[in-house]
Motif scaffolding. Structure first.
Motif, short mmCIF file in Angstrom:
data_model
loop_
_atom_site.label_atom_id
_atom_site.label_comp_id
_atom_site.label_asym_id
_atom_site.label_seq_id
_atom_site.Cartn_x
_atom_site.Cartn_y
_atom_site.Cartn_z
N VAL A 1 0.84 -1.20 0.00
CA VAL A 1 0.00 0.00 0.00
C VAL A 1 0.88 1.25 0.00
CG1 VAL A 1 -1.63 1.35 1.39
CG2 VAL A 1 -1.99 -1.10 1.07
N ARG A 2 1.89 1.27 0.86
CA ARG A 2 2.77 2.43 0.95
C ARG A 2 3.53 2.68 -0.35
NH1 ARG A 2 3.46 0.10 6.09
NH2 ARG A 2 2.47 1.37 7.69
N ALA A 3 3.88 1.62 -1.04
CA ALA A 3 4.63 1.74 -2.28
C ALA A 3 3.81 2.43 -3.38
CB ALA A 3 5.10 0.37 -2.76
N GLN A 4 2.51 2.42 -3.24
CA GLN A 4 1.63 3.03 -4.24
C GLN A 4 1.41 4.52 -4.01
OE1 GLN A 4 -1.92 0.67 -4.23
NE2 GLN A 4 -0.88 -1.14 -5.02
N TRP A 5 1.99 5.06 -2.97
CA TRP A 5 1.86 6.48 -2.65
C TRP A 5 3.15 7.21 -2.98
CZ3 TRP A 5 -2.03 9.16 0.44
CH2 TRP A 5 -3.19 8.40 0.61
N THR A 6 3.05 8.32 -3.69
CA THR A 6 4.23 9.12 -3.98
C THR A 6 4.59 9.97 -2.77
OG1 THR A 6 3.02 11.05 -4.80
CG2 THR A 6 3.54 9.29 -6.42
N GLU A 7 5.78 10.51 -2.78
CA GLU A 7 6.22 11.39 -1.71
C GLU A 7 5.30 12.62 -1.63
OE1 GLU A 7 10.21 13.95 -0.62
OE2 GLU A 7 10.46 12.03 -1.65
N THR A 8 4.91 13.14 -2.77
CA THR A 8 4.01 14.29 -2.81
C THR A 8 2.65 13.95 -2.23
OG1 THR A 8 5.15 15.18 -4.75
CG2 THR A 8 2.91 15.98 -4.34
N GLN A 9 2.11 12.80 -2.59
CA GLN A 9 0.82 12.38 -2.04
C GLN A 9 0.91 12.20 -0.53
OE1 GLN A 9 0.23 8.96 -4.60
NE2 GLN A 9 -1.56 9.93 -5.53
N ASN A 10 1.99 11.62 -0.06
CA ASN A 10 2.16 11.42 1.36
C ASN A 10 2.20 12.77 2.10
OD1 ASN A 10 2.67 9.58 3.65
ND2 ASN A 10 4.61 10.69 3.74
N LYS A 11 2.93 13.73 1.55
CA LYS A 11 3.01 15.06 2.16
C LYS A 11 1.65 15.74 2.16
CE LYS A 11 5.44 18.16 4.14
NZ LYS A 11 5.94 17.88 5.47
N ARG A 12 0.92 15.63 1.06
CA ARG A 12 -0.43 16.21 1.00
C ARG A 12 -1.36 15.53 2.00
NH1 ARG A 12 -1.16 16.52 -5.55
NH2 ARG A 12 0.23 18.31 -5.89
N PHE A 13 -1.19 14.24 2.16
CA PHE A 13 -1.98 13.47 3.13
C PHE A 13 -1.73 14.01 4.54
CE2 PHE A 13 -1.89 9.87 6.15
CZ PHE A 13 -3.22 9.48 6.12
N GLU A 14 -0.47 14.19 4.90
CA GLU A 14 -0.12 14.71 6.22
C GLU A 14 -0.71 16.10 6.43
OE1 GLU A 14 4.14 14.57 6.27
OE2 GLU A 14 4.19 12.39 6.49
N GLN A 15 -0.61 16.94 5.42
CA GLN A 15 -1.15 18.30 5.54
C GLN A 15 -2.67 18.27 5.67
OE1 GLN A 15 0.62 19.84 1.95
NE2 GLN A 15 2.39 20.68 3.03
N ALA A 16 -3.32 17.42 4.89
CA ALA A 16 -4.77 17.32 4.94
C ALA A 16 -5.25 16.79 6.29
CB ALA A 16 -5.29 16.44 3.80
N LEU A 17 -4.51 15.88 6.89
CA LEU A 17 -4.88 15.38 8.23
C LEU A 17 -4.88 16.52 9.24
CD1 LEU A 17 -3.04 11.96 8.69
CD2 LEU A 17 -5.50 12.37 8.53
N ALA A 18 -3.97 17.46 9.08
CA ALA A 18 -3.91 18.60 9.99
C ALA A 18 -5.09 19.54 9.79
CB ALA A 18 -2.59 19.36 9.80
#
Length: 97
Positions: A11-28
């Protein structure tokens, strides 16, 4: 448990670094009380469904629990210049807690 870890890694391999960063920001931005939270986070991340975003969050929660339970070893960082003790003391001196 090994198969769950492989699934998590896949699952993690299917997420780009940009998507992960956007995910973290959106959680906030979108906390647990936000209506349509997973839809909003998926839209902020881009290219993911609300279900994919929720699963990614569940994996993050599992990771945090494992870390807090002491089940994840500390990484063996290399210390510049040799002495680990001196490096750690210098690092702690500049750490703002």
């Amino acid at each position: 448990m090994a198969s769950m870890s492989m699934t998590a890694a896949a699952v993690r391999a299917q997420w780009t670094e940009t998507q992960n960063k956007r995910f973290e920001q959106a959680l906030a931005v979108y906390d647990k009380d936000t209506p349509d939270r997973w839809h909003n986070i998926a839209r902020a991340v881009g290219g993911k469904t609300p279900e994919e975003v929720r699963r990614y969050y569940d994996l993050l929660v599992e990771d945090v629990k494992r870390i807090e339970a002491g089940k994840v070893p500390f990484p063996a960082y290399r210390c510049p210049g040799g002495s680990a003790l001196g490096y750690e003391a210098d690092r702690m001196k500049h750490l703002k807690i």
